[in-house]
Design a protein around this motif. Structure first.
Motif, PDB file in Angstrom:
ATOM      1  N   GLY A 123      12.142   5.492  -9.241  1.00  0.00           N
ATOM      2  CA  GLY A 123      12.701   4.521  -8.306  1.00  0.00           C
ATOM      3  C   GLY A 123      11.615   3.703  -7.624  1.00  0.00           C
ATOM      4  O   GLY A 123      11.746   2.487  -7.458  1.00  0.00           O
ATOM      5  N   VAL A 124      10.531   4.378  -7.241  1.00  0.00           N
ATOM      6  CA  VAL A 124       9.405   3.675  -6.631  1.00  0.00           C
ATOM      7  C   VAL A 124       8.770   2.730  -7.652  1.00  0.00           C
ATOM      8  O   VAL A 124       8.386   1.601  -7.317  1.00  0.00           O
ATOM      9  N   GLY A 125       8.689   3.187  -8.902  1.00  0.00           N
ATOM     10  CA  GLY A 125       8.144   2.332  -9.963  1.00  0.00           C
ATOM     11  C   GLY A 125       8.989   1.085 -10.167  1.00  0.00           C
ATOM     12  O   GLY A 125       8.468  -0.015 -10.357  1.00  0.00           O
ATOM     13  N   SER A 126      10.303   1.264 -10.114  1.00  0.00           N
ATOM     14  CA  SER A 126      11.211   0.114 -10.244  1.00  0.00           C
ATOM     15  C   SER A 126      11.055  -0.843  -9.069  1.00  0.00           C
ATOM     16  O   SER A 126      11.090  -2.065  -9.236  1.00  0.00           O
ATOM     17  N   ARG A 135       0.832  -1.213   0.000  1.00  0.00           N
ATOM     18  CA  ARG A 135       0.000   0.000   0.000  1.00  0.00           C
ATOM     19  C   ARG A 135       0.864   1.259   0.000  1.00  0.00           C
ATOM     20  O   ARG A 135       0.480   2.274  -0.584  1.00  0.00           O
ATOM     21  N   LEU A 136       2.001   1.183   0.643  1.00  0.00           N
ATOM     22  CA  LEU A 136       2.917   2.335   0.657  1.00  0.00           C
ATOM     23  C   LEU A 136       3.441   2.618  -0.742  1.00  0.00           C
ATOM     24  O   LEU A 136       3.496   3.780  -1.173  1.00  0.00           O
ATOM     25  N   LEU A 137       3.819   1.563  -1.462  1.00  0.00           N
ATOM     26  CA  LEU A 137       4.293   1.734  -2.841  1.00  0.00           C
ATOM     27  C   LEU A 137       3.216   2.384  -3.710  1.00  0.00           C
ATOM     28  O   LEU A 137       3.495   3.312  -4.472  1.00  0.00           O
ATOM     29  N   VAL A 138       1.987   1.876  -3.590  1.00  0.00           N
ATOM     30  CA  VAL A 138       0.884   2.405  -4.398  1.00  0.00           C
ATOM     31  C   VAL A 138       0.627   3.870  -4.062  1.00  0.00           C
ATOM     32  O   VAL A 138       0.422   4.703  -4.949  1.00  0.00           O
ATOM     33  N   SER A 139       0.657   4.191  -2.765  1.00  0.00           N
ATOM     34  CA  SER A 139       0.388   5.577  -2.356  1.00  0.00           C
ATOM     35  C   SER A 139       1.461   6.532  -2.872  1.00  0.00           C
ATOM     36  O   SER A 139       1.182   7.681  -3.196  1.00  0.00           O
ATOM     37  N   LEU A 142      -6.023   1.071 -11.103  1.00  0.00           N
ATOM     38  CA  LEU A 142      -6.287   2.455 -10.704  1.00  0.00           C
ATOM     39  C   LEU A 142      -5.135   3.368 -11.130  1.00  0.00           C
ATOM     40  O   LEU A 142      -5.348   4.440 -11.705  1.00  0.00           O
ATOM     41  N   LEU A 143      -3.910   2.936 -10.859  1.00  0.00           N
ATOM     42  CA  LEU A 143      -2.745   3.735 -11.239  1.00  0.00           C
ATOM     43  C   LEU A 143      -2.642   3.879 -12.754  1.00  0.00           C
ATOM     44  O   LEU A 143      -2.250   4.928 -13.264  1.00  0.00           O
ATOM     45  N   LEU A 144      -2.998   2.811 -13.466  1.00  0.00           N
ATOM     46  CA  LEU A 144      -2.953   2.856 -14.927  1.00  0.00           C
ATOM     47  C   LEU A 144      -3.942   3.870 -15.477  1.00  0.00           C
ATOM     48  O   LEU A 144      -3.657   4.579 -16.452  1.00  0.00           O
ATOM     49  N   TYR A 163       0.665   7.136  -6.553  1.00  0.00           N
ATOM     50  CA  TYR A 163      -0.609   7.777  -6.870  1.00  0.00           C
ATOM     51  C   TYR A 163      -0.388   9.268  -7.091  1.00  0.00           C
ATOM     52  O   TYR A 163       0.250   9.930  -6.271  1.00  0.00           O
ATOM     53  N   PRO A 164      -0.878   9.806  -8.211  1.00  0.00           N
ATOM     54  CA  PRO A 164      -0.607  11.214  -8.538  1.00  0.00           C
ATOM     55  C   PRO A 164      -1.249  12.167  -7.540  1.00  0.00           C
ATOM     56  O   PRO A 164      -2.415  12.024  -7.177  1.00  0.00           O
ATOM     57  N   GLY A 165      -0.463  13.151  -7.109  1.00  0.00           N
ATOM     58  CA  GLY A 165      -0.975  14.179  -6.212  1.00  0.00           C
ATOM     59  C   GLY A 165      -1.498  15.367  -6.982  1.00  0.00           C
ATOM     60  O   GLY A 165      -1.717  15.308  -8.196  1.00  0.00           O
ATOM     61  N   ASP A 166      -1.681  16.457  -6.290  1.00  0.00           N
ATOM     62  CA  ASP A 166      -2.202  17.682  -6.909  1.00  0.00           C
ATOM     63  C   ASP A 166      -1.069  18.626  -7.294  1.00  0.00           C
ATOM     64  O   ASP A 166      -1.102  19.816  -7.027  1.00  0.00           O
ATOM     65  N   CYS A 167      -0.023  18.058  -7.916  1.00  0.00           N
ATOM     66  CA  CYS A 167       1.102  18.900  -8.301  1.00  0.00           C
ATOM     67  C   CYS A 167       0.736  19.736  -9.521  1.00  0.00           C
ATOM     68  O   CYS A 167      -0.004  19.301 -10.388  1.00  0.00           O
TER      69      CYS A 167
END
Length: 212
Positions: free
Chosen positions: A47-50, A22-26, A106-108, A29-33
């Motif tokens: 790096g997180v994706g890898s 869940r930490l990796l997914v969070s 969801l991420l996709l 997950y795109p923020g409001d940048c």
């Protein structure tokens, strides 16, 4: 979810893996940048994706080893299938995999480019054959498949055809017959002048009897 109930069912290591997942997914997950250039990702995000790809590879390796054995045992009998399903449901296959698949979808939908860069999706696709073989052993699978494809009143006409319908004898059901049947524990309902028996669907529905 009832935290105490599920914490008793899961081991500490499995619970830790779920938290890590869940930490990796969070993190992905795109923020409001604001002002980010499309299709450009920070080194931290890549790096997180890898890391997600490596995690998915390890998880898929484990599940790829477990499912063929589970399928072999479950094919013995319905009782074996039920017991194996219970074991698998409490393993990584039943706890981590379903949530990971939903999270990846969801991420996709939120950031397809980043997920393609991560490369975790092809790894999950490799499990489809193993999962399909196991699911084909489920009792009532053919019946469930037929019901999904031809639920009465929705898709039935596409499969039964007009000619077969003409050959069937039409049964007339009075309102009193329907009411008496339902009082005795049945579940008939009327849609566009036709009576449907949705008793079996009632047990599978999550909406509750009142809505049905």
């Amino acid at each position: 979810m009832d935290h105490e109930h599920y914490s008793k069912e899961r081991s500490a290591s499995l619970d830790l893996l779920l938290r890590f997942q869940r930490l990796l997914v969070s993190k992905l997950y795109p923020g409001d940048c604001v002002g980010q250039i499309p299709n450009t990702y920070s080194p931290d995000l890549l790096g997180v994706g890898s890391l997600l790809k490596k995690y998915t590879a390890l998880l898929c390796t484990h599940i790829g080893d477990i499912l063929p054995v589970a399928t072999s045992i479950a094919s013995t009998s319905h009782r074996h299938f039920a017991e194996v399903s219970r074991v698998v449901d409490g393993d990584l296959t039943g706890i981590l995999l379903p949530e990971l698949v939903v999270s990846v979808v969801l991420l996709l939908s939120k950031n397809a480019g980043l997920m393609q860069e991560a490369g975790a999706i092809p790894l999950l696709a490799g499990l489809l054959e193993h999962l399909d073989r196991f699911n084909h052993l489920a009792p009532g699978k053919e019946r469930d498949d037929n019901e999904d494809l031809a639920w009465p009143g929705i898709m039935g006409s596409f499969f039964t055809g007009q000619s077969s319908r003409n050959n069937e004898e039409v049964t007339l059901i009075r309102k009193a017959d329907l009411e008496n049947h339902n009082k005795d524990g049945g579940f008939w309902t009327v849609i566009d002048g036709k009576v449907y028996d949705i008793k079996d669907f009632q047990t599978q529905s999550l909406t509750g009897s009142s809505i049905l």
